[in-house]
Design a protein around this motif. Structure first.
Motif, short mmCIF file in Angstrom:
data_model
loop_
_atom_site.label_atom_id
_atom_site.label_comp_id
_atom_site.label_asym_id
_atom_site.label_seq_id
_atom_site.Cartn_x
_atom_site.Cartn_y
_atom_site.Cartn_z
N THR A 20 -8.92 13.26 -6.15
CA THR A 20 -9.18 13.74 -7.41
C THR A 20 -11.00 14.13 -7.52
O THR A 20 -11.52 13.57 -7.02
CB THR A 20 -8.80 13.07 -8.68
N VAL A 21 -10.98 15.28 -8.24
CA VAL A 21 -12.46 15.33 -8.92
C VAL A 21 -12.48 15.18 -10.69
O VAL A 21 -12.04 16.01 -11.25
CB VAL A 21 -13.01 16.75 -8.48
N PRO A 22 -12.83 13.87 -11.06
CA PRO A 22 -12.61 13.84 -12.51
C PRO A 22 -13.34 14.41 -13.34
O PRO A 22 -12.62 15.04 -14.36
CB PRO A 22 -13.33 12.26 -12.22
N THR A 23 -14.40 15.00 -13.02
CA THR A 23 -15.04 16.01 -13.80
C THR A 23 -14.45 17.16 -14.05
O THR A 23 -14.39 17.65 -15.48
CB THR A 23 -16.66 15.95 -13.52
N LEU A 24 -13.97 17.56 -13.03
CA LEU A 24 -13.30 19.00 -13.01
C LEU A 24 -11.58 18.83 -13.45
O LEU A 24 -10.89 19.93 -13.50
CB LEU A 24 -13.30 19.59 -11.89
N ARG A 25 -11.30 17.59 -13.70
CA ARG A 25 -9.77 17.14 -13.90
C ARG A 25 -9.08 17.91 -12.86
O ARG A 25 -7.87 18.40 -13.21
CB ARG A 25 -9.32 17.77 -15.36
N ALA A 26 -9.45 18.05 -11.52
CA ALA A 26 -8.74 18.41 -10.62
C ALA A 26 -7.90 17.36 -9.63
O ALA A 26 -8.61 16.18 -9.26
CB ALA A 26 -9.76 19.29 -9.89
N TRP A 27 -6.71 17.63 -9.47
CA TRP A 27 -5.95 16.60 -8.34
C TRP A 27 -5.29 17.31 -7.28
O TRP A 27 -5.00 18.55 -7.58
CB TRP A 27 -4.68 16.16 -9.28
N GLY A 28 -5.13 16.97 -6.16
CA GLY A 28 -4.35 17.54 -5.00
C GLY A 28 -2.97 17.06 -5.33
O GLY A 28 -2.44 16.56 -6.13
N GLN A 29 -2.04 17.54 -4.44
CA GLN A 29 -0.59 17.40 -4.42
C GLN A 29 -0.10 15.99 -4.00
O GLN A 29 0.88 15.80 -4.34
CB GLN A 29 0.04 18.69 -3.58
N GLY A 30 -1.10 15.43 -3.27
CA GLY A 30 -0.80 14.28 -2.63
C GLY A 30 -0.22 14.25 -1.53
O GLY A 30 0.20 15.14 -0.85
N THR A 31 -0.46 13.06 -0.78
CA THR A 31 0.38 12.74 0.57
C THR A 31 0.78 11.23 0.54
O THR A 31 0.31 10.32 0.05
CB THR A 31 -0.84 12.90 1.81
N GLN A 32 1.90 11.08 1.19
CA GLN A 32 2.89 10.01 1.35
C GLN A 32 2.30 9.05 2.32
O GLN A 32 2.30 9.47 3.26
CB GLN A 32 4.23 10.13 1.45
N VAL A 33 2.03 7.64 2.06
CA VAL A 33 1.86 6.61 2.73
C VAL A 33 2.89 5.74 2.71
O VAL A 33 3.22 5.00 1.67
CB VAL A 33 0.36 6.15 2.77
N THR A 34 3.59 5.36 3.85
CA THR A 34 4.67 4.53 3.85
C THR A 34 4.39 3.45 5.07
O THR A 34 4.20 3.61 5.90
CB THR A 34 5.98 5.13 4.08
N VAL A 35 4.32 2.12 4.36
CA VAL A 35 4.03 1.00 5.25
C VAL A 35 5.29 0.16 5.25
O VAL A 35 5.68 -0.45 4.69
CB VAL A 35 2.62 -0.11 4.72
N SER A 36 5.87 0.24 6.52
CA SER A 36 7.00 -0.42 6.52
C SER A 36 7.15 -0.70 8.28
O SER A 36 6.88 -0.08 9.01
CB SER A 36 8.31 0.38 6.26
N SER A 37 8.04 -1.76 8.49
CA SER A 37 8.30 -2.17 10.02
C SER A 37 9.83 -1.76 10.29
O SER A 37 10.35 -1.80 11.11
CB SER A 37 8.36 -3.70 10.30
N ASP A 79 0.87 -1.43 0.05
CA ASP A 79 -0.04 0.10 -0.06
C ASP A 79 0.99 1.19 -0.05
O ASP A 79 0.45 2.44 0.13
CB ASP A 79 -0.74 0.12 1.10
N THR A 80 2.05 1.11 0.12
CA THR A 80 2.89 2.23 0.23
C THR A 80 2.86 3.00 -1.30
O THR A 80 3.11 2.32 -2.35
CB THR A 80 4.56 1.84 0.61
N ALA A 81 2.60 4.19 -1.26
CA ALA A 81 2.46 5.12 -2.36
C ALA A 81 2.20 6.34 -2.06
O ALA A 81 1.98 6.79 -0.88
CB ALA A 81 1.34 4.37 -3.17
N ARG A 82 2.12 7.33 -2.87
CA ARG A 82 1.54 8.64 -2.83
C ARG A 82 -0.06 8.76 -3.18
O ARG A 82 -0.26 7.98 -4.18
CB ARG A 82 2.35 9.73 -3.51
N TYR A 83 -0.78 9.05 -2.23
CA TYR A 83 -2.02 9.00 -2.53
C TYR A 83 -2.76 10.63 -2.86
O TYR A 83 -2.42 11.53 -2.32
CB TYR A 83 -3.02 8.55 -1.18
#
Length: 114
Positions: free
Chosen positions: A97-114, A90-94
């Motif tokens: 979005t609002v698809p109809t408006l073609r709008a995206w945020g800047q994202g937030t990083q999720v890192t799953v690690s021990s 699941d580690t990724a940048r998330y």
């Protein structure tokens, strides 16, 4: 203009939980379907979850079904992604979005690690 601001990412151990938030502004939040995407280094962008504008049934990628829950608060203009039983994959940048408006945020990083 349309703005989407994600928050809530971070480092979590496998099996843990996180809740992502996305605050929308500059448009009529409740009128639009919204989505969460994610992208890991070297991998294609993946649609994680979709939530209709009001009252509809969310849809999820098979990879997160039963572990992630998308929701929205149309009063607070905020989209959420509750992520449970997190795995290293699941580690990724998330991104929200609002698809109809073609709008995206800047994202937030999720890192799953021990």
């Amino acid at each position: 203009q349309v703005q989407l601001v994600e928050s809530g990412g971070g480092l979590v151990q496998p099996g843990g939980s996180l809740r992502l938030s996305c605050e929308g502004s500059g448009y009529s939040f409740s009128y639009y379907d919204m989505t969460w995407y994610r992208q890991a280094p070297g991998k294609e962008r993946e649609l994680v979850a979709v939530i209709p504008r009001a009252g509809g049934r969310p849809n999820y990628a098979d990879s997160v079904k039963g572990r992630f829950t998308i929701s929205r608060d149309n009063v607070k203009n905020t989209l959420y992604l509750q992520m449970n039983s997190l795995k290293s994959e699941d580690t990724a940048r998330y991104f929200c979005t609002v698809p109809t408006l073609r709008a995206w945020g800047q994202g937030t990083q999720v890192t799953v690690s021990s």
